[in-house]
Write a protein that holds these residues in place. Structure first.
Motif, PDB file in Angstrom:
ATOM      1  N   ARG A  26      13.842  27.322  22.556  1.00 28.84           N
ATOM      2  CA  ARG A  26      12.871  26.299  22.155  1.00 28.84           C
ATOM      3  C   ARG A  26      13.564  25.164  21.415  1.00 28.84           C
ATOM      4  O   ARG A  26      13.291  23.980  21.654  1.00 28.84           O
ATOM      5  CB  ARG A  26      11.785  26.932  21.275  1.00 28.84           C
ATOM      6  N   TYR A  27      14.457  25.521  20.506  1.00 26.78           N
ATOM      7  CA  TYR A  27      15.116  24.519  19.669  1.00 26.78           C
ATOM      8  C   TYR A  27      15.979  23.577  20.504  1.00 26.78           C
ATOM      9  O   TYR A  27      16.021  22.363  20.253  1.00 26.78           O
ATOM     10  CB  TYR A  27      15.968  25.223  18.609  1.00 26.78           C
ATOM     11  N   PHE A  28      16.659  24.116  21.494  1.00 29.81           N
ATOM     12  CA  PHE A  28      17.541  23.305  22.322  1.00 29.81           C
ATOM     13  C   PHE A  28      16.885  22.871  23.640  1.00 29.81           C
ATOM     14  O   PHE A  28      17.576  22.457  24.573  1.00 29.81           O
ATOM     15  CB  PHE A  28      18.843  24.057  22.589  1.00 29.81           C
ATOM     16  N   GLN A  29      15.585  22.963  23.692  1.00 32.86           N
ATOM     17  CA  GLN A  29      14.768  22.354  24.746  1.00 32.86           C
ATOM     18  C   GLN A  29      15.181  22.764  26.164  1.00 32.86           C
ATOM     19  O   GLN A  29      15.489  21.926  27.014  1.00 32.86           O
ATOM     20  CB  GLN A  29      14.785  20.831  24.616  1.00 32.86           C
ATOM     21  N   VAL A  30      15.166  24.064  26.409  1.00 26.95           N
ATOM     22  CA  VAL A  30      15.478  24.531  27.758  1.00 26.95           C
ATOM     23  C   VAL A  30      14.276  24.413  28.700  1.00 26.95           C
ATOM     24  O   VAL A  30      14.399  24.676  29.890  1.00 26.95           O
ATOM     25  CB  VAL A  30      15.981  25.994  27.737  1.00 26.95           C
ATOM     26  N   ARG A  31      13.161  23.985  28.160  1.00 27.82           N
ATOM     27  CA  ARG A  31      11.947  23.834  28.974  1.00 27.82           C
ATOM     28  C   ARG A  31      12.161  22.767  30.061  1.00 27.82           C
ATOM     29  O   ARG A  31      13.035  21.905  29.941  1.00 27.82           O
ATOM     30  CB  ARG A  31      10.780  23.414  28.086  1.00 27.82           C
ATOM     31  N   PRO A  32      11.343  22.806  31.116  1.00 26.72           N
ATOM     32  CA  PRO A  32      11.434  21.762  32.143  1.00 26.72           C
ATOM     33  C   PRO A  32      11.253  20.373  31.523  1.00 26.72           C
ATOM     34  O   PRO A  32      10.322  20.136  30.758  1.00 26.72           O
ATOM     35  CB  PRO A  32      10.279  22.096  33.079  1.00 26.72           C
ATOM     36  N   GLY A  33      12.171  19.484  31.814  1.00 30.67           N
ATOM     37  CA  GLY A  33      12.130  18.141  31.259  1.00 30.67           C
ATOM     38  C   GLY A  33      12.830  17.988  29.930  1.00 30.67           C
ATOM     39  O   GLY A  33      13.027  16.872  29.455  1.00 30.67           O
ATOM     40  N   GLY A  34      13.217  19.106  29.293  1.00 29.61           N
ATOM     41  CA  GLY A  34      13.950  19.041  28.032  1.00 29.61           C
ATOM     42  C   GLY A  34      15.405  18.702  28.274  1.00 29.61           C
ATOM     43  O   GLY A  34      15.926  18.876  29.376  1.00 29.61           O
ATOM     44  N   TYR A  35      16.093  18.252  27.222  1.00 27.79           N
ATOM     45  CA  TYR A  35      17.488  17.865  27.416  1.00 27.79           C
ATOM     46  C   TYR A  35      18.376  19.068  27.720  1.00 27.79           C
ATOM     47  O   TYR A  35      19.463  18.917  28.266  1.00 27.79           O
ATOM     48  CB  TYR A  35      18.034  17.072  26.223  1.00 27.79           C
ATOM     49  N   GLY A  36      17.924  20.287  27.376  1.00 29.80           N
ATOM     50  CA  GLY A  36      18.685  21.499  27.694  1.00 29.80           C
ATOM     51  C   GLY A  36      18.094  22.295  28.838  1.00 29.80           C
ATOM     52  O   GLY A  36      18.348  23.501  28.954  1.00 29.80           O
ATOM     53  N   GLU A  37      17.337  21.632  29.676  1.00 28.23           N
ATOM     54  CA  GLU A  37      16.635  22.322  30.771  1.00 28.23           C
ATOM     55  C   GLU A  37      17.588  23.217  31.571  1.00 28.23           C
ATOM     56  O   GLU A  37      18.656  22.783  31.997  1.00 28.23           O
ATOM     57  CB  GLU A  37      15.999  21.301  31.716  1.00 28.23           C
ATOM     58  N   ASP A  39      19.304  25.826  30.603  1.00 26.23           N
ATOM     59  CA  ASP A  39      20.341  26.551  29.880  1.00 26.23           C
ATOM     60  C   ASP A  39      19.862  27.974  29.584  1.00 26.23           C
ATOM     61  O   ASP A  39      18.660  28.240  29.496  1.00 26.23           O
ATOM     62  CB  ASP A  39      20.691  25.820  28.579  1.00 26.23           C
ATOM     63  N   VAL A  40      20.826  28.876  29.423  1.00 21.58           N
ATOM     64  CA  VAL A  40      20.531  30.293  29.199  1.00 21.58           C
ATOM     65  C   VAL A  40      21.143  30.711  27.861  1.00 21.58           C
ATOM     66  O   VAL A  40      22.338  30.503  27.622  1.00 21.58           O
ATOM     67  CB  VAL A  40      21.130  31.159  30.328  1.00 21.58           C
ATOM     68  N   PHE A  41      20.326  31.299  27.002  1.00 20.64           N
ATOM     69  CA  PHE A  41      20.791  31.747  25.690  1.00 20.64           C
ATOM     70  C   PHE A  41      20.813  33.267  25.621  1.00 20.64           C
ATOM     71  O   PHE A  41      19.874  33.930  26.048  1.00 20.64           O
ATOM     72  CB  PHE A  41      19.898  31.192  24.582  1.00 20.64           C
ATOM     73  N   ALA A  42      21.903  33.789  25.057  1.00 18.54           N
ATOM     74  CA  ALA A  42      21.992  35.231  24.830  1.00 18.54           C
ATOM     75  C   ALA A  42      21.238  35.621  23.574  1.00 18.54           C
ATOM     76  O   ALA A  42      20.651  36.699  23.492  1.00 18.54           O
ATOM     77  CB  ALA A  42      23.459  35.645  24.712  1.00 18.54           C
ATOM     78  N   GLY A  43      21.282  34.747  22.547  1.00 23.26           N
ATOM     79  CA  GLY A  43      20.605  35.021  21.295  1.00 23.26           C
ATOM     80  C   GLY A  43      21.562  35.361  20.173  1.00 23.26           C
ATOM     81  O   GLY A  43      21.412  36.388  19.492  1.00 23.26           O
ATOM     82  N   VAL A  44      22.590  34.502  19.955  1.00 25.31           N
ATOM     83  CA  VAL A  44      23.551  34.690  18.867  1.00 25.31           C
ATOM     84  C   VAL A  44      23.677  33.370  18.113  1.00 25.31           C
ATOM     85  O   VAL A  44      24.022  32.347  18.703  1.00 25.31           O
ATOM     86  CB  VAL A  44      24.938  35.123  19.395  1.00 25.31           C
ATOM     87  N   GLN A  45      23.411  33.400  16.817  1.00 25.59           N
ATOM     88  CA  GLN A  45      23.526  32.208  15.993  1.00 25.59           C
ATOM     89  C   GLN A  45      24.999  31.799  15.845  1.00 25.59           C
ATOM     90  O   GLN A  45      25.904  32.630  15.922  1.00 25.59           O
ATOM     91  CB  GLN A  45      22.933  32.462  14.610  1.00 25.59           C
ATOM     92  N   LEU A  46      25.234  30.512  15.576  1.00 26.44           N
ATOM     93  CA  LEU A  46      26.595  30.000  15.463  1.00 26.44           C
ATOM     94  C   LEU A  46      27.397  30.722  14.379  1.00 26.44           C
ATOM     95  O   LEU A  46      28.575  31.041  14.575  1.00 26.44           O
ATOM     96  CB  LEU A  46      26.572  28.496  15.185  1.00 26.44           C
ATOM     97  N   SER A  47      26.780  30.988  13.227  1.00 24.35           N
ATOM     98  CA  SER A  47      27.512  31.659  12.150  1.00 24.35           C
ATOM     99  C   SER A  47      28.011  33.033  12.587  1.00 24.35           C
ATOM    100  O   SER A  47      29.155  33.424  12.292  1.00 24.35           O
ATOM    101  CB  SER A  47      26.622  31.787  10.913  1.00 24.35           C
ATOM    102  N   ARG A  48      27.183  33.762  13.302  1.00 24.34           N
ATOM    103  CA  ARG A  48      27.585  35.079  13.809  1.00 24.34           C
ATOM    104  C   ARG A  48      28.634  34.930  14.897  1.00 24.34           C
ATOM    105  O   ARG A  48      29.594  35.715  14.975  1.00 24.34           O
ATOM    106  CB  ARG A  48      26.354  35.816  14.347  1.00 24.34           C
ATOM    107  N   LEU A  49      28.485  33.928  15.722  1.00 16.95           N
ATOM    108  CA  LEU A  49      29.447  33.697  16.796  1.00 16.95           C
ATOM    109  C   LEU A  49      30.831  33.408  16.230  1.00 16.95           C
ATOM    110  O   LEU A  49      31.850  33.887  16.755  1.00 16.95           O
ATOM    111  CB  LEU A  49      28.968  32.532  17.665  1.00 16.95           C
ATOM    112  N   ARG A  50      30.889  32.642  15.158  1.00 17.27           N
ATOM    113  CA  ARG A  50      32.188  32.352  14.525  1.00 17.27           C
ATOM    114  C   ARG A  50      32.853  33.640  14.050  1.00 17.27           C
ATOM    115  O   ARG A  50      34.076  33.794  14.138  1.00 17.27           O
ATOM    116  CB  ARG A  50      31.999  31.386  13.349  1.00 17.27           C
TER     117      ARG A  50
END
Length: 237
Positions: A26-37, A39-50
């Motif tokens: 939702r935050y990165f707008q993967v919906r149709p017409g969104g700038y991230g349309e 895209d696929v997210f696994a579900g890991v926050q950046l802090s955890r990814l680091r």
């Protein structure tokens, strides 16, 4: 797939959280017409990814290790590769930095959301360009890709940190007519940083010349650290 890519992918998959994935989508707008349309997210926050990629930040960069992740359809795989590339660029010698940045420039199509750009552009491309010809910035600025244009703008953050602002202002002029809000924000952000950290008078001179033409969002970002009465005067233009 190399052992490095397989290990990183397995670590991300193990840490994945479907609820986080939905929120990030939702935050990165993967919906149709969104700038991230799409895209696929696994579900890991950046802090955890680091945290997950920390062991590989000390290992010299090899493109074959990271390309399977950088070109993955999964957002966090691409982000993991870019975090490592950015970290290695900050501590590498010239030869390794050159390998990292050439890999980056060859695969900008996969740096395709604002977080991916912002975590990498200044640390990779900006650092590489400190003592080089700046033509890549202008090539990217002329791209039809929103993300490549944002890469060019955000890359100048590294130049600003070294007192070099000319390209920031030149790119800002080139992008005055850009229609994308994420470009307006990036340009305003860099103008603000140039004025705040290098030369406030230079920013004021730029604003005197261009404030009336700048997108409203760009202007608001650029003047954030100016006195209230000065902000009001520029907004009134």
């Amino acid at each position: 797939m190399t052992g490095v890519a397989a290990e990183v992918r397995a670590a991300i998959d193990a840490a994945a959280d479907p609820e986080v994935a939905a929120a990030l989508g939702r935050y990165f707008q993967v919906r149709p017409g969104g700038y991230g349309e799409g895209d696929v997210f696994a579900g890991v926050q950046l802090s955890r990814l680091r945290e997950l990629v920390a062991p590989w930040r000390r290992v010299p960069f090899a493109a074959e290790d990271w390309l399977p992740l950088l070109t993955s359809p999964v957002h966090e795989h691409r982000l993991a590769a870019l975090v490592v590339m950015a970290e290695r660029a900050g501590r590498s010698g010239d030869a390794e930095l050159d390998r990292i940045c050439r890999c980056y420039l060859d695969h900008t199509a996969y740096v395709d959301n604002w977080d991916l750009v912002d975590v990498s552009a200044a640390k990779v491309l900006g650092r590489w360009l400190l003592d080089r010809d700046r033509t890549p910035l202008y090539d990217l600025t002329g791209s039809g890709s929103l993300w490549e244009r944002r890469i060019a703008v955000v890359a100048t953050h590294q130049l600003i940190r070294h007192g070099q602002t000319e390209d920031t202002y030149r790119l800002a002029v080139r992008l005055i007519g850009d229609r994308e809000d994420l470009i307006h924000k990036a340009v305003g952000w860099m103008l603000r940083e140039a004025g705040k950290h290098v030369d406030p008078a230079e920013l004021l001179g730029f604003l005197d010349a261009y404030a009336a033409d700048l997108p409203r969002t760009t202007l608001r970002y650029a003047i954030e650290h100016l006195p209230r009465e000065v902000r009001r005067a520029y907004l009134a233009r």
